[in-house]
Design a protein around this motif. Structure first.
Motif, PDB file in Angstrom:
ATOM      1  N   VAL A  93       0.823  -1.203   0.000  1.00  0.00           N
ATOM      2  CA  VAL A  93       0.000   0.000   0.000  1.00  0.00           C
ATOM      3  C   VAL A  93       0.866   1.265   0.000  1.00  0.00           C
ATOM      4  O   VAL A  93       0.692   2.163   0.811  1.00  0.00           O
ATOM      5  N   LYS A  94       1.788   1.321  -0.910  1.00  0.00           N
ATOM      6  CA  LYS A  94       2.658   2.487  -1.053  1.00  0.00           C
ATOM      7  C   LYS A  94       2.187   3.317  -2.239  1.00  0.00           C
ATOM      8  O   LYS A  94       1.848   2.773  -3.295  1.00  0.00           O
ATOM      9  N   GLU A  95       2.174   4.623  -2.064  1.00  0.00           N
ATOM     10  CA  GLU A  95       1.758   5.522  -3.150  1.00  0.00           C
ATOM     11  C   GLU A  95       2.675   5.351  -4.358  1.00  0.00           C
ATOM     12  O   GLU A  95       2.221   5.357  -5.494  1.00  0.00           O
ATOM     13  N   TRP A  96       3.985   5.199  -4.113  1.00  0.00           N
ATOM     14  CA  TRP A  96       4.910   5.028  -5.220  1.00  0.00           C
ATOM     15  C   TRP A  96       4.613   3.743  -5.986  1.00  0.00           C
ATOM     16  O   TRP A  96       4.884   3.654  -7.177  1.00  0.00           O
ATOM     17  N   GLY A  97       4.050   2.741  -5.311  1.00  0.00           N
ATOM     18  CA  GLY A  97       3.700   1.484  -5.986  1.00  0.00           C
ATOM     19  C   GLY A  97       2.637   1.689  -7.037  1.00  0.00           C
ATOM     20  O   GLY A  97       2.721   1.152  -8.139  1.00  0.00           O
ATOM     21  N   ARG A  98       1.637   2.485  -6.691  1.00  0.00           N
ATOM     22  CA  ARG A  98       0.573   2.774  -7.668  1.00  0.00           C
ATOM     23  C   ARG A  98       1.106   3.594  -8.833  1.00  0.00           C
ATOM     24  O   ARG A  98       0.836   3.301  -9.997  1.00  0.00           O
ATOM     25  N   LYS A  99       1.864   4.647  -8.524  1.00  0.00           N
ATOM     26  CA  LYS A  99       2.419   5.493  -9.583  1.00  0.00           C
ATOM     27  C   LYS A  99       3.345   4.697 -10.487  1.00  0.00           C
ATOM     28  O   LYS A  99       3.280   4.794 -11.708  1.00  0.00           O
ATOM     29  N   TYR A 100       4.216   3.925  -9.880  1.00  0.00           N
ATOM     30  CA  TYR A 100       5.171   3.121 -10.635  1.00  0.00           C
ATOM     31  C   TYR A 100       4.439   2.155 -11.569  1.00  0.00           C
ATOM     32  O   TYR A 100       4.823   1.981 -12.729  1.00  0.00           O
ATOM     33  N   THR A 101       3.381   1.515 -11.069  1.00  0.00           N
ATOM     34  CA  THR A 101       2.629   0.562 -11.871  1.00  0.00           C
ATOM     35  C   THR A 101       1.988   1.244 -13.078  1.00  0.00           C
ATOM     36  O   THR A 101       2.021   0.715 -14.183  1.00  0.00           O
ATOM     37  N   VAL A 102       1.428   2.413 -12.875  1.00  0.00           N
ATOM     38  CA  VAL A 102       0.810   3.156 -13.988  1.00  0.00           C
ATOM     39  C   VAL A 102       1.866   3.568 -15.007  1.00  0.00           C
ATOM     40  O   VAL A 102       1.681   3.377 -16.213  1.00  0.00           O
ATOM     41  N   TYR A 103       2.986   4.121 -14.542  1.00  0.00           N
ATOM     42  CA  TYR A 103       4.052   4.539 -15.463  1.00  0.00           C
ATOM     43  C   TYR A 103       4.626   3.345 -16.215  1.00  0.00           C
ATOM     44  O   TYR A 103       4.902   3.415 -17.414  1.00  0.00           O
ATOM     45  N   TYR A 104       4.814   2.244 -15.504  1.00  0.00           N
ATOM     46  CA  TYR A 104       5.370   1.046 -16.120  1.00  0.00           C
ATOM     47  C   TYR A 104       4.418   0.487 -17.178  1.00  0.00           C
ATOM     48  O   TYR A 104       4.835   0.134 -18.281  1.00  0.00           O
ATOM     49  N   ALA A 105       3.134   0.422 -16.871  1.00  0.00           N
ATOM     50  CA  ALA A 105       2.149  -0.073 -17.831  1.00  0.00           C
ATOM     51  C   ALA A 105       2.093   0.835 -19.059  1.00  0.00           C
ATOM     52  O   ALA A 105       2.042   0.357 -20.202  1.00  0.00           O
ATOM     53  N   PHE A 106       2.121   2.147 -18.841  1.00  0.00           N
ATOM     54  CA  PHE A 106       2.102   3.087 -19.952  1.00  0.00           C
ATOM     55  C   PHE A 106       3.336   2.907 -20.833  1.00  0.00           C
ATOM     56  O   PHE A 106       3.240   2.894 -22.063  1.00  0.00           O
ATOM     57  N   SER A 107       4.507   2.740 -20.216  1.00  0.00           N
ATOM     58  CA  SER A 107       5.735   2.570 -21.011  1.00  0.00           C
ATOM     59  C   SER A 107       5.708   1.269 -21.798  1.00  0.00           C
ATOM     60  O   SER A 107       6.188   1.216 -22.930  1.00  0.00           O
ATOM     61  N   LEU A 108       5.123   0.205 -21.235  1.00  0.00           N
ATOM     62  CA  LEU A 108       5.000  -1.052 -21.984  1.00  0.00           C
ATOM     63  C   LEU A 108       4.113  -0.887 -23.212  1.00  0.00           C
ATOM     64  O   LEU A 108       4.415  -1.419 -24.281  1.00  0.00           O
ATOM     65  N   VAL A 109       3.032  -0.149 -23.070  1.00  0.00           N
ATOM     66  CA  VAL A 109       2.142   0.101 -24.213  1.00  0.00           C
ATOM     67  C   VAL A 109       2.875   0.898 -25.281  1.00  0.00           C
ATOM     68  O   VAL A 109       2.818   0.550 -26.471  1.00  0.00           O
ATOM     69  N   VAL A 110       3.578   1.946 -24.893  1.00  0.00           N
ATOM     70  CA  VAL A 110       4.326   2.769 -25.859  1.00  0.00           C
ATOM     71  C   VAL A 110       5.381   1.934 -26.572  1.00  0.00           C
ATOM     72  O   VAL A 110       5.491   1.969 -27.794  1.00  0.00           O
ATOM     73  N   PHE A 111       6.167   1.153 -25.818  1.00  0.00           N
ATOM     74  CA  PHE A 111       7.215   0.344 -26.429  1.00  0.00           C
ATOM     75  C   PHE A 111       6.638  -0.739 -27.337  1.00  0.00           C
ATOM     76  O   PHE A 111       7.238  -1.093 -28.342  1.00  0.00           O
ATOM     77  N   THR A 112       5.475  -1.243 -26.992  1.00  0.00           N
ATOM     78  CA  THR A 112       4.821  -2.245 -27.834  1.00  0.00           C
ATOM     79  C   THR A 112       4.472  -1.645 -29.192  1.00  0.00           C
ATOM     80  O   THR A 112       4.724  -2.270 -30.242  1.00  0.00           O
ATOM     81  N   PHE A 113       3.927  -0.446 -29.196  1.00  0.00           N
ATOM     82  CA  PHE A 113       3.590   0.189 -30.461  1.00  0.00           C
ATOM     83  C   PHE A 113       4.839   0.608 -31.243  1.00  0.00           C
ATOM     84  O   PHE A 113       4.844   0.558 -32.466  1.00  0.00           O
ATOM     85  N   LEU A 114       5.876   1.012 -30.547  1.00  0.00           N
ATOM     86  CA  LEU A 114       7.113   1.422 -31.234  1.00  0.00           C
ATOM     87  C   LEU A 114       7.833   0.245 -31.889  1.00  0.00           C
ATOM     88  O   LEU A 114       8.500   0.429 -32.903  1.00  0.00           O
ATOM     89  N   THR A 115       7.707  -0.934 -31.326  1.00  0.00           N
ATOM     90  CA  THR A 115       8.418  -2.091 -31.861  1.00  0.00           C
ATOM     91  C   THR A 115       7.550  -2.970 -32.744  1.00  0.00           C
ATOM     92  O   THR A 115       8.026  -3.973 -33.272  1.00  0.00           O
ATOM     93  N   ALA A 116       6.300  -2.628 -32.907  1.00  0.00           N
ATOM     94  CA  ALA A 116       5.395  -3.448 -33.726  1.00  0.00           C
ATOM     95  C   ALA A 116       5.653  -3.280 -35.204  1.00  0.00           C
ATOM     96  O   ALA A 116       6.195  -2.380 -35.699  1.00  0.00           O
TER      97      ALA A 116
END
Length: 112
Positions: free
Chosen positions: A89-112
């Motif tokens: 239940v850490k605030e950084w955990g939620r932020k990190y998860t959102v940023y990480y998920a967003f970066s995975l989506v961006v990298f997926t589209f960049l490498t497709a």
């Protein structure tokens, strides 16, 4: 989030934290390390033969497979950190998860 505890969190956050930590984190980390340790030319030849049987005419090299496995080990470590932050239940955990998920989506589209 001062005063927040696990009982105040939505079930989805708790489940996502546990899935990130245990499944995408530790399970993938252990599996990737196992494959990396046991990788040899015979296994690579079998993988290339299987790809050829499926109609995929790509010749994988040992360096390519090792690089992909090392990236997977690193990504699984990021999932462990993400899941830990959500479970604890850490605030950084939620932020990190959102940023990480967003970066995975961006990298997926960049490498497709």
């Amino acid at each position: 989030m001062p005063g927040k505890n696990k009982l105040d969190l939505p079930l989805g956050v708790i489940l996502l934290g546990k899935i990130n930590f245990f499944l995408f984190g530790w399970a993938v980390f252990i599996l990737s390390c196992y494959v990396l340790i046991n990788l040899n030319q015979d296994v690579l030849k079998q993988a290339n033969d299987l790809l050829l049987q499926e109609g995929i005419s790509v010749e994988l090299t040992m360096a390519q497979v090792k690089a992909a496995l090392m990236i997977q080990v690193f990504l699984s470590f990021l999932f462990i950190v993400s899941g830990f932050g959500l479970i604890k239940v850490k605030e950084w955990g939620r932020k990190y998860t959102v940023y990480y998920a967003f970066s995975l989506v961006v990298f997926t589209f960049l490498t497709a």
